[in-house]
Motif scaffolding. Structure first.
Motif, mmCIF file in Angstrom:
data_model
loop_
_atom_site.group_PDB
_atom_site.id
_atom_site.type_symbol
_atom_site.label_atom_id
_atom_site.label_comp_id
_atom_site.label_asym_id
_atom_site.label_seq_id
_atom_site.Cartn_x
_atom_site.Cartn_y
_atom_site.Cartn_z
ATOM 1 N N LYS A 1 0.789 -1.233 0.000
ATOM 2 C CA LYS A 1 0.000 0.000 0.000
ATOM 3 C C LYS A 1 0.820 1.281 0.000
ATOM 4 C CE LYS A 1 -3.656 -2.215 2.752
ATOM 5 N NZ LYS A 1 -4.366 -2.193 4.064
ATOM 6 N N ASP A 2 1.990 1.253 0.601
ATOM 7 C CA ASP A 2 2.681 2.504 0.910
ATOM 8 C C ASP A 2 3.824 2.876 -0.019
ATOM 9 O OD1 ASP A 2 0.992 2.905 3.121
ATOM 10 O OD2 ASP A 2 2.241 1.616 4.383
ATOM 11 N N LEU A 3 4.206 2.008 -0.947
ATOM 12 C CA LEU A 3 5.299 2.343 -1.859
ATOM 13 C C LEU A 3 4.919 3.466 -2.813
ATOM 14 C CD1 LEU A 3 6.737 -1.195 -2.722
ATOM 15 C CD2 LEU A 3 7.696 0.528 -1.182
ATOM 16 N N GLU A 4 3.624 3.639 -3.060
ATOM 17 C CA GLU A 4 3.182 4.687 -3.985
ATOM 18 C C GLU A 4 3.550 6.082 -3.502
ATOM 19 O OE1 GLU A 4 -1.085 5.567 -4.159
ATOM 20 O OE2 GLU A 4 -1.371 4.135 -2.530
ATOM 21 N N PHE A 5 3.845 6.224 -2.217
ATOM 22 C CA PHE A 5 4.173 7.537 -1.665
ATOM 23 C C PHE A 5 5.638 7.921 -1.845
ATOM 24 C CE2 PHE A 5 0.565 5.945 0.934
ATOM 25 C CZ PHE A 5 -0.376 6.877 0.528
ATOM 26 N N TYR A 6 6.439 6.989 -2.354
ATOM 27 C CA TYR A 6 7.849 7.291 -2.594
ATOM 28 C C TYR A 6 8.027 7.848 -4.004
ATOM 29 C CZ TYR A 6 9.125 4.805 1.680
ATOM 30 O OH TYR A 6 9.249 4.417 2.992
ATOM 31 N N PRO A 7 8.926 8.831 -4.172
ATOM 32 C CA PRO A 7 9.100 9.462 -5.494
ATOM 33 C C PRO A 7 9.821 8.568 -6.488
ATOM 34 C CG PRO A 7 10.729 10.315 -3.946
ATOM 35 C CD PRO A 7 9.803 9.431 -3.144
ATOM 36 N N ASP A 8 9.622 8.857 -7.774
ATOM 37 C CA ASP A 8 10.333 8.149 -8.834
ATOM 38 C C ASP A 8 11.838 8.327 -8.658
ATOM 39 O OD1 ASP A 8 7.782 7.778 -9.729
ATOM 40 O OD2 ASP A 8 8.034 8.841 -11.634
ATOM 41 N N LYS A 9 12.569 7.230 -8.784
ATOM 42 C CA LYS A 9 14.042 7.239 -8.729
ATOM 43 C C LYS A 9 14.557 7.988 -7.496
ATOM 44 C CE LYS A 9 13.891 4.960 -12.522
ATOM 45 N NZ LYS A 9 13.990 3.481 -12.439
ATOM 46 N N GLY A 10 13.894 7.775 -6.380
ATOM 47 C CA GLY A 10 14.310 8.429 -5.139
ATOM 48 C C GLY A 10 15.502 7.749 -4.472
#
Length: 204
Positions: free
Chosen positions: A73-82
């Motif tokens: 559920k929570d990976l969507e909150f991390y930015p692209d190529k962060g």
């Protein structure tokens, strides 16, 4: 670099894939063994995401930056190529939607490292054939009714999933029952039969 004998052998394989000072997100941090190893030996900028409160507490007690969260559920909150590397170690089979989780790992990190137990290993096959029961092994230690693992896969299954997601396998390692690496020259079917667990370095 050596790993304490009490630690899983795949952690050393994972650590050897990560250069010093990398930005690392460890998804499913557990007790923090991998992050601690990476910080001590590679001086990485490490962060972690762990589902269980107990695991988070153990990580924090080690001085690690780990928060409670659900990979589904929570990976969507991390930015692209962060991050330079996103690691999912022995956790893929416990997620509700492995394809979505792997897709998110490839989005968040420049590279993703995934390790998992191989359900195609010959001992698993033999146990099913002879006993007619779900196997219990060192890498799959739970009985069928209390296991956190809900999506078993083989090495071949994982390779096919990578192809579906357009992920490139940059490096792969299969480990036998003794933790020894299986030669890279061996074909996939050999890995699938004799590899007890596998570690993949992916990029998209």
């Amino acid at each position: 670099m050596s790993v304490n004998g009490n630690q899983r052998v795949d952690l050393e394989v994972v650590a050897n894939l990560i250069p010093p000072q990398s930005r690392v997100l460890d998804v499913g941090s557990g007790d923090g063994s991998l992050l601690e190893l990476l910080q001590d030996t590679k001086q990485v900028d490490g962060r972690g995401l762990e589902l269980s409160q107990r695991g988070v507490n153990e990580c924090v007690a080690r001085g690690l930056s780990v928060i409670q969260g659900d990979a589904d559920k929570d990976l969507e909150f991390y930015p692209d190529k962060g991050f330079d590397f996103v690691v999912l170690s022995q956790t893929l089979q416990a997620t509700r939607n492995p394809k979505l989780v792997l897709d998110e790992l490839l989005r968040i990190g420049n590279r993703a490292i995934v390790s998992f137990p191989n359900f195609g290993h010959w001992r698993v096959r033999l146990s099913l054939f002879v006993k007619g029961r779900m196997p219990v092994t060192s890498d799959l230690p739970y009985s069928w009714y209390d296991t956190p693992n809900i999506h078993f896969c083989t090495i071949r299954d994982f390779v096919n999933l990578c192809e579906e997601l357009g992920a490139t396998v940059e490096k792969a390692t299969a480990l036998d029952a003794n933790g020894q690496k299986i030669a890279l020259s061996m074909p996939w079917w050999f890995w699938n039969f004799f590899g007890q667990q596998a570690v993949f370095l992916l990029k998209r």
